[in-house]
Scaffold this motif. Structure first.
Motif, PDB file in Angstrom:
ATOM      1  N   THR A   1      -6.609  -6.761   4.510  1.00  0.00           N
ATOM      2  CA  THR A   1      -7.886  -6.290   5.040  1.00  0.00           C
ATOM      3  C   THR A   1      -7.736  -5.276   6.164  1.00  0.00           C
ATOM      4  O   THR A   1      -8.720  -4.868   6.767  1.00  0.00           O
ATOM      5  CB  THR A   1      -8.726  -7.475   5.563  1.00  0.00           C
ATOM      6  OG1 THR A   1      -7.980  -8.159   6.579  1.00  0.00           O
ATOM      7  CG2 THR A   1      -9.066  -8.435   4.437  1.00  0.00           C
ATOM      8  N   SER A   2      -6.527  -4.856   6.461  1.00  0.00           N
ATOM      9  CA  SER A   2      -6.292  -3.909   7.542  1.00  0.00           C
ATOM     10  C   SER A   2      -6.082  -2.500   6.987  1.00  0.00           C
ATOM     11  O   SER A   2      -6.082  -2.279   5.785  1.00  0.00           O
ATOM     12  CB  SER A   2      -5.055  -4.342   8.335  1.00  0.00           C
ATOM     13  OG  SER A   2      -3.941  -4.416   7.463  1.00  0.00           O
ATOM     14  N   HIS A   3      -5.899  -1.533   7.886  1.00  0.00           N
ATOM     15  CA  HIS A   3      -5.520  -0.187   7.467  1.00  0.00           C
ATOM     16  C   HIS A   3      -4.108  -0.248   6.868  1.00  0.00           C
ATOM     17  O   HIS A   3      -3.245  -0.967   7.366  1.00  0.00           O
ATOM     18  CB  HIS A   3      -5.486   0.779   8.656  1.00  0.00           C
ATOM     19  CG  HIS A   3      -6.496   0.495   9.725  1.00  0.00           C
ATOM     20  ND1 HIS A   3      -7.850   0.667   9.547  1.00  0.00           N
ATOM     21  CD2 HIS A   3      -6.342   0.052  10.999  1.00  0.00           C
ATOM     22  CE1 HIS A   3      -8.477   0.356  10.659  1.00  0.00           C
ATOM     23  NE2 HIS A   3      -7.585  -0.040  11.556  1.00  0.00           N
ATOM     24  N   LYS A   4      -3.865   0.523   5.829  1.00  0.00           N
ATOM     25  CA  LYS A   4      -2.533   0.475   5.229  1.00  0.00           C
ATOM     26  C   LYS A   4      -2.317   1.620   4.249  1.00  0.00           C
ATOM     27  O   LYS A   4      -3.256   2.275   3.797  1.00  0.00           O
ATOM     28  CB  LYS A   4      -2.322  -0.858   4.502  1.00  0.00           C
ATOM     29  CG  LYS A   4      -3.288  -1.113   3.342  1.00  0.00           C
ATOM     30  CD  LYS A   4      -3.140  -2.538   2.825  1.00  0.00           C
ATOM     31  CE  LYS A   4      -4.154  -2.837   1.728  1.00  0.00           C
ATOM     32  NZ  LYS A   4      -4.106  -4.244   1.286  1.00  0.00           N
ATOM     33  N   ILE A   5      -1.050   1.840   3.943  1.00  0.00           N
ATOM     34  CA  ILE A   5      -0.621   2.750   2.881  1.00  0.00           C
ATOM     35  C   ILE A   5      -0.176   1.885   1.709  1.00  0.00           C
ATOM     36  O   ILE A   5       0.642   0.968   1.875  1.00  0.00           O
ATOM     37  CB  ILE A   5       0.549   3.645   3.338  1.00  0.00           C
ATOM     38  CG1 ILE A   5       0.107   4.553   4.496  1.00  0.00           C
ATOM     39  CG2 ILE A   5       1.080   4.486   2.183  1.00  0.00           C
ATOM     40  CD1 ILE A   5       1.250   5.342   5.119  1.00  0.00           C
ATOM     41  N   GLY A   6      -0.703   2.164   0.517  1.00  0.00           N
ATOM     42  CA  GLY A   6      -0.335   1.386  -0.660  1.00  0.00           C
ATOM     43  C   GLY A   6      -0.915  -0.017  -0.610  1.00  0.00           C
ATOM     44  O   GLY A   6      -1.933  -0.277   0.032  1.00  0.00           O
ATOM     45  N   GLY A   7      -0.260  -0.928  -1.316  1.00  0.00           N
ATOM     46  CA  GLY A   7      -0.686  -2.314  -1.305  1.00  0.00           C
ATOM     47  C   GLY A   7      -1.818  -2.615  -2.276  1.00  0.00           C
ATOM     48  O   GLY A   7      -2.147  -1.820  -3.165  1.00  0.00           O
ATOM     49  N   PHE A   8      -2.400  -3.789  -2.087  1.00  0.00           N
ATOM     50  CA  PHE A   8      -3.470  -4.258  -2.960  1.00  0.00           C
ATOM     51  C   PHE A   8      -4.815  -3.848  -2.373  1.00  0.00           C
ATOM     52  O   PHE A   8      -5.120  -4.165  -1.224  1.00  0.00           O
ATOM     53  CB  PHE A   8      -3.402  -5.783  -3.093  1.00  0.00           C
ATOM     54  CG  PHE A   8      -4.427  -6.370  -4.009  1.00  0.00           C
ATOM     55  CD1 PHE A   8      -4.258  -6.313  -5.380  1.00  0.00           C
ATOM     56  CD2 PHE A   8      -5.573  -6.969  -3.502  1.00  0.00           C
ATOM     57  CE1 PHE A   8      -5.203  -6.866  -6.237  1.00  0.00           C
ATOM     58  CE2 PHE A   8      -6.529  -7.515  -4.339  1.00  0.00           C
ATOM     59  CZ  PHE A   8      -6.340  -7.454  -5.722  1.00  0.00           C
ATOM     60  N   PRO A   9      -5.651  -3.125  -3.131  1.00  0.00           N
ATOM     61  CA  PRO A   9      -6.938  -2.675  -2.583  1.00  0.00           C
ATOM     62  C   PRO A   9      -7.882  -3.847  -2.364  1.00  0.00           C
ATOM     63  O   PRO A   9      -8.084  -4.678  -3.243  1.00  0.00           O
ATOM     64  CB  PRO A   9      -7.466  -1.724  -3.663  1.00  0.00           C
ATOM     65  CG  PRO A   9      -6.794  -2.157  -4.925  1.00  0.00           C
ATOM     66  CD  PRO A   9      -5.443  -2.661  -4.517  1.00  0.00           C
ATOM     67  N   TYR A  10      -8.449  -3.873  -1.187  1.00  0.00           N
ATOM     68  CA  TYR A  10      -9.379  -4.946  -0.847  1.00  0.00           C
ATOM     69  C   TYR A  10     -10.739  -4.350  -0.480  1.00  0.00           C
ATOM     70  O   TYR A  10     -10.816  -3.291   0.144  1.00  0.00           O
ATOM     71  CB  TYR A  10      -8.857  -5.764   0.332  1.00  0.00           C
ATOM     72  CG  TYR A  10      -9.794  -6.870   0.747  1.00  0.00           C
ATOM     73  CD1 TYR A  10      -9.815  -8.064   0.050  1.00  0.00           C
ATOM     74  CD2 TYR A  10     -10.668  -6.701   1.819  1.00  0.00           C
ATOM     75  CE1 TYR A  10     -10.690  -9.088   0.410  1.00  0.00           C
ATOM     76  CE2 TYR A  10     -11.540  -7.717   2.184  1.00  0.00           C
ATOM     77  CZ  TYR A  10     -11.557  -8.902   1.474  1.00  0.00           C
ATOM     78  OH  TYR A  10     -12.421  -9.903   1.824  1.00  0.00           O
ATOM     79  N   PHE A  11     -11.804  -5.014  -0.891  1.00  0.00           N
ATOM     80  CA  PHE A  11     -13.149  -4.611  -0.523  1.00  0.00           C
ATOM     81  C   PHE A  11     -13.901  -5.817   0.009  1.00  0.00           C
ATOM     82  O   PHE A  11     -13.757  -6.925  -0.505  1.00  0.00           O
ATOM     83  CB  PHE A  11     -13.900  -4.038  -1.741  1.00  0.00           C
ATOM     84  CG  PHE A  11     -13.390  -2.711  -2.202  1.00  0.00           C
ATOM     85  CD1 PHE A  11     -13.754  -1.543  -1.553  1.00  0.00           C
ATOM     86  CD2 PHE A  11     -12.547  -2.618  -3.301  1.00  0.00           C
ATOM     87  CE1 PHE A  11     -13.278  -0.313  -1.974  1.00  0.00           C
ATOM     88  CE2 PHE A  11     -12.070  -1.391  -3.730  1.00  0.00           C
ATOM     89  CZ  PHE A  11     -12.444  -0.238  -3.066  1.00  0.00           C
TER      90      PHE A  11
END
Length: 207
Positions: free
Chosen positions: A134-144
């Motif tokens: 749920t934080s700012h990030k590059i890549g990873g699993f998209p969360y909404f």
């Protein structure tokens, strides 16, 4: 321009977390404040302002700067909540460029204070691990925040797009809390990208 974006080097279940620093930085990752020198979006509207810059390639060294054309109180974004946008929309514009320091003055300055945007060590980011995603990030699993739109971003992934960047409203997880008007409130901005013969294509959603 032939390069491999950083998010393509990551596996689908890992990310590079980003945090907003307590102090500003003229170079490298940054958010808010002044845009990089010599960098402008393709189209400047009345509401267009600089948002953030992140490194997206090490060889060659390249940065991606984002510009938004959003109502600072969030009404533009709310009206488009859950909409999948491409580059034809100017709510978010993307500029790939060589590393460049901040300007000292610009009409495109952000409506909120400038801060360094720091990249932390790579970490796992599998689905349903809420604390990580749920934080700012590059890549990873998209969360909404709004899970009603899951099928929409999954359709983007099915077309070959990869999760590239995620930004949310600053929180206690960030050492620095910007002052001023952040361009989107109580929402998650997820950006997806895909390499094409013309370069990187982008899609994005607020939800």
């Amino acid at each position: 321009m032939d390069f491999i974006p950083i998010w393509e080097v990551l596996s689908p279940d890992e990310c590079l977390p980003l945090v907003i620093g307590a102090r500003d930085s003229s170079n490298g990752g940054r958010i808010g404040g002044m845009p990089p020198r010599g960098v402008r979006p393709p189209e400047v509207l009345a509401a267009t302002h600089y948002f953030a810059t992140v490194a997206i390639s090490r060889r060659p060294a390249l940065e991606l700067s984002l510009f938004t054309s959003l109502d600072p109180w969030g009404s533009s974004e709310v009206e488009g909540h859950g909409v999948l946008y491409d580059e034809r929309s100017k709510l978010v514009q993307f500029v790939i460029h060589a590393p460049s320091p901040r300007l000292s003055r610009s009409s495109l300055r952000a409506a909120f204070s400038g801060h360094a945007l720091k990249t932390l060590a790579k970490r796992d980011d599998p689905p349903f691990e809420v604390a990580a995603r749920t934080s700012h990030k590059i890549g990873g699993f998209p969360y909404f925040y709004d899970q009603r739109f899951t099928e929409r971003w999954q359709a983007v992934i099915a077309k070959g797009f990869l999760p590239a960047l995620q930004f949310t409203f600053p929180s206690g997880n960030d050492p620095g809390l910007p002052s001023g008007n952040f361009p989107f409130f109580n929402s998650m901005l997820n950006i997806f990208s895909k390499r094409t013969p013309r370069g990187l294509a982008f899609r994005y959603m607020f939800a």
